[in-house]
Design a protein around this motif. Structure first.
Motif, PDB file in Angstrom:
ATOM      1  N   ARG A  50      33.097 -55.345  38.820  1.00 10.35           N
ATOM      2  CA  ARG A  50      31.781 -55.719  39.358  1.00 10.35           C
ATOM      3  C   ARG A  50      31.451 -57.163  39.009  1.00 10.35           C
ATOM      4  NH1 ARG A  50      25.693 -53.335  38.085  1.00 10.35           N
ATOM      5  NH2 ARG A  50      24.718 -54.357  39.886  1.00 10.35           N
TER       6      ARG A  50
ATOM      7  N   PHE B 229      19.930 -59.280  44.215  1.00  8.05           N
ATOM      8  CA  PHE B 229      20.810 -58.272  44.806  1.00  8.05           C
ATOM      9  C   PHE B 229      20.161 -57.601  46.009  1.00  8.05           C
ATOM     10  CE2 PHE B 229      22.193 -58.481  40.353  1.00  8.05           C
ATOM     11  CZ  PHE B 229      23.557 -58.688  40.533  1.00  8.05           C
TER      12      PHE B 229
ATOM     13  N   GLY C 189      24.107 -53.971  46.898  1.00  6.02           N
ATOM     14  CA  GLY C 189      24.748 -54.560  45.733  1.00  6.02           C
ATOM     15  C   GLY C 189      25.255 -55.971  45.918  1.00  6.02           C
TER      16      GLY C 189
END
Length: 281
Positions: A107, A139, A143
Motif C-alpha cells: 500500500r 484519498f 483508495g
C-alpha cells in the motif's frame, strides 16, 4: 460541523471541514449539478500577496489533469471580496490520519507511485510543489491517493525568489536539505519529501522530526536515513536514493523514480511466482 458563517451563491453550505492560518474549507453542495464540493475560502482580503498566490493555486491546479491531482471546478469571489476555490470533495481523509502507524509495504508503494505519477506531470509543466507532506495527500473512496494544496508551488525558473527572501517555505519535517537552506529548488526536492513520507509509512516514524523547528532542519541536513527492519530491506536502496542529501545523488526526476518502482514490483512478482518452487519437493 459548526454552522457556517458564510453564504456562497449557488452553493448550499453544510459546515466547516477545517481552518488554517489563511483559509478555511467548507463542505458544500453545488446546487446546479447537485454534487458535493469543498470550498476553500480566504479568511482575509487585505493580504494582496497571499490573494495572488491563492489565485495562482487555482490556475495551476486547473491546468493539471491527472487522476492523482485534485480537480478545481471554479475560482470566484464572495460578496465581501474574498476569493474562494470550489474543488472536488474527497471523503477518504488524508495520509496524516495514519500518523504513527505502519502501512503494508504494497500500500505504501502504491501511494508513492500514484503521487510520483502526479508529480511527474507537475514537474513536466515546469513547476515544483514544495510542500509534499501527509496532510496534502488525500484519498478517494476507492483508495486512490490525490495530491492537493499547490499554494506554495512555483515555476522552476522563478524559484530563485525563495533564496532572495531567505524563508524556508514548506513543512520542516518533510523539507529537503536544500529547502532547509533556502536554496533554489527543483523536482528532486519533491522527491526527497516523498521519500520521507515513504519512510514514515513503512516504519510508522519520521526520524527527521526534531524537538523544535531548528533541530528538525538540522536533522534534514545531517541525519542519514536509518536502516529499515530486515523484512523491508529490499526497499533500502530506494529510500537512500530518494533521501540522498545531495540532489545529484537522488533520482533525476519522477519518471526515473517510477521506472525504479516498476522494477521493484516486477522483482517482487517474480519472487512470488518462484517461491512455491523453492519449497520442499
Amino acid at each position: 460541523m459548526s454552522q457556517p458563517p458564510i453564504t456562497v451563491p449557488g452553493y448550499s453550505i453544510h459546515g466547516r471541514l477545517g481552518k488554517g492560518g489563511m483559509a478555511e474549507v467548507y463542505l458544500a453542495t453545488e446546487q446546479a449539478l447537485q454534487r458535493q464540493v469543498a470550498l476553500k475560502v480566504l479568511l482575509h482580503r487585505e493580504d494582496q500577496a497571499f490573494t495572488q498566490r491563492f489565485i495562482q493555486e487555482g490556475h495551476i491546479v486547473a491546468s493539471l489533469q491527472h487522476p492523482s491531482i485534485i480537480t478545481i471546478y471554479r475560482i470566484d469571489q464572495l460578496a465581501d471580496g474574498r476569493h474562494f476555490l470550489a474543488m472536488e470533495y474527497l471523503a477518504g481523509g488524508d495520509l496524516a490520519q495514519y500518523k504513527g502507524q505502519r502501512l503494508e509495504p504494497a500500500r505504501a508503494l502504491r501511494i508513492v507511485r500514484q503521487i510520483a505519477s502526479a508529480l511527474a506531470l507537475v514537474h513536466d509543466r515546469g513547476l515544483v510543489h514544495r510542500d509534499i507532506k501527509p496532510g496534502n495527500i488525500l484519498f478517494r473512496d476507492d483508495g486512490t491517493a490525490v495530491l492537493t494544496d499547490f499554494g506554495v508551488a512555483k515555476q522552476l525558473q522563478l524559484d530563485s525568489e525563495l533564496t532572495q527572501s531567505g524563508i524556508a517555505v514548506g513543512s520542516p519535517a518533510y523539507s529537503s536539505p536544500e529547502q532547509a537552506q533556502c536554496q533554489a529548488l527543483d523536482a528532486r526536492s519533491d522527491i526527497y519529501s516523498l521519500g520521507v513520507i515513504l519512510l514514515e509509512m513503512l516504519t510508522g516514524h519520521n526520524p527527521f522530526r526534531g524537538a523544535n523547528y531548528t533541530q528538525t532542519l538540522m536533522n534534514q541536513l545531517q541525519l542519514q536515513p536509518p536502516p529499515l527492519p530486515e523484512p523491508l530491506g529490499e526497499w533500502q536502496w530506494l529510500l537512500e536514493r530518494m533521501l540522498a542529501k545531495d540532489p545529484e545523488d537522488r533520482f533525476a526526476d519522477c519518471h526515473v523514480l517510477l521506472a525504479s518502482l516498476d522494477e521493484l514490483q516486477d522483482a517482487e512478482q517474480d519472487h512470488t511466482r518462484l517461491s512455491p518452487a523453492l519449497g520442499p519437493a
